[in-house]
Scaffold this motif. Structure first.
Motif, PDB file in Angstrom:
ATOM      1  N   LEU A  37     -29.260  47.750  15.012  1.00 38.82           N
ATOM      2  CA  LEU A  37     -29.883  46.982  13.943  1.00 38.82           C
ATOM      3  C   LEU A  37     -30.387  47.920  12.846  1.00 38.82           C
ATOM      4  N   LEU A  41     -32.075  45.828   7.512  1.00 33.94           N
ATOM      5  CA  LEU A  41     -31.861  44.445   7.935  1.00 33.94           C
ATOM      6  C   LEU A  41     -33.121  43.899   8.600  1.00 33.94           C
ATOM      7  N   TYR A  45     -35.378  40.838   6.936  1.00 29.24           N
ATOM      8  CA  TYR A  45     -35.444  39.613   7.737  1.00 29.24           C
ATOM      9  C   TYR A  45     -36.650  39.618   8.670  1.00 29.24           C
ATOM     10  N   LEU A 102     -30.827  38.486  15.612  1.00 24.72           N
ATOM     11  CA  LEU A 102     -30.493  39.442  14.544  1.00 24.72           C
ATOM     12  C   LEU A 102     -29.245  40.240  14.905  1.00 24.72           C
ATOM     13  N   GLY A 103     -29.175  40.681  16.149  1.00 27.41           N
ATOM     14  CA  GLY A 103     -28.006  41.442  16.585  1.00 27.41           C
ATOM     15  C   GLY A 103     -26.732  40.629  16.540  1.00 27.41           C
ATOM     16  N   GLU A 105     -26.068  37.902  14.803  1.00 28.53           N
ATOM     17  CA  GLU A 105     -25.749  37.325  13.494  1.00 28.53           C
ATOM     18  C   GLU A 105     -25.831  38.322  12.343  1.00 28.53           C
ATOM     19  N   GLN A 106     -25.911  39.613  12.660  1.00 26.16           N
ATOM     20  CA  GLN A 106     -26.177  40.582  11.602  1.00 26.16           C
ATOM     21  C   GLN A 106     -25.112  40.642  10.516  1.00 26.16           C
ATOM     22  N   ASP A 107     -23.847  40.437  10.834  1.00 27.18           N
ATOM     23  CA  ASP A 107     -22.811  40.466   9.794  1.00 27.18           C
ATOM     24  C   ASP A 107     -23.020  39.336   8.785  1.00 27.18           C
ATOM     25  N   LEU A 109     -25.825  37.695   8.281  1.00 25.30           N
ATOM     26  CA  LEU A 109     -27.104  37.923   7.616  1.00 25.30           C
ATOM     27  C   LEU A 109     -26.962  38.959   6.507  1.00 25.30           C
ATOM     28  N   ARG A 110     -26.204  39.997   6.775  1.00 20.47           N
ATOM     29  CA  ARG A 110     -25.960  41.035   5.768  1.00 20.47           C
ATOM     30  C   ARG A 110     -25.304  40.417   4.531  1.00 20.47           C
ATOM     31  N   MET A 132     -23.279  47.676   9.941  1.00 22.91           N
ATOM     32  CA  MET A 132     -23.591  46.544  10.805  1.00 22.91           C
ATOM     33  C   MET A 132     -22.595  46.447  11.938  1.00 22.91           C
ATOM     34  N   THR A 134     -21.825  46.127  16.080  1.00 24.23           N
ATOM     35  CA  THR A 134     -22.345  45.772  17.380  1.00 24.23           C
ATOM     36  C   THR A 134     -21.711  46.718  18.382  1.00 24.23           C
TER      37      THR A 134
END
Length: 143
Positions: A37, A41, A45, A102-103, A105-107, A109-110, A132, A134
């Protein structure tokens, strides 16, 4: 808005490693999921009222957080951690379920973050170098 409500079915972190040079927090969960993470980010967030507001549509766009680092990461009971960022922000509690979300959905969210930066006239360079990814490999210790 991302929810931060804790669920009994959410995996629990087994290790945290803060990578200051690459500005990421590596989190390994007990179900085998591993996420890197970016501090940026996490900062933009943050589940704090300062960032999320007090209701839907009250979020505040965070800008200029590209180079934010993690100054501290303190445990909060058995359900989360409270990061302190280099810009002084320290009011958000990241529950296990919120970190996991967050992990996962990070793409998305970015991309949402970059679109909001663009719409506000801040441009994508404010965070476009976010890495970003995983991670799937193990071997991380607590940090």
């Amino acid at each position: 808005m991302l929810g931060s409500k804790q669920s009994a079915s959410v995996p629990t972190p087994v290790s945290f490693t803060a990578r200051q040079k690459s500005r990421v927090l590596e989190v390994v969960f007990d179900d085998g999921a591993e996420f890197s993470l970016p501090f940026e980010l996490m900062r933009v967030y943050s589940p704090s009222a300062e960032v999320q507001g007090h209701g839907e549509g009250q979020q505040t766009l965070q800008t200029g957080k590209r180079n934010v680092t993690l100054a501290a990461l303190d445990p909060v009971g058995n359900y989360g951690v409270k990061p302190t960022f280099s810009d002084g922000h320290e009011s958000g509690i990241f529950t296990w379920s919120y970190l996991y979300k967050l992990g996962r959905e990070q793409d998305a969210l970015r991309e949402d973050y970059f679109q909001r930066l663009d719409a506000a006239g801040h441009g994508r360079e404010a965070g476009r170098d976010l890495s970003m990814t995983t991670k799937k490999a193990g071997g991380h210790g607590c940090g």
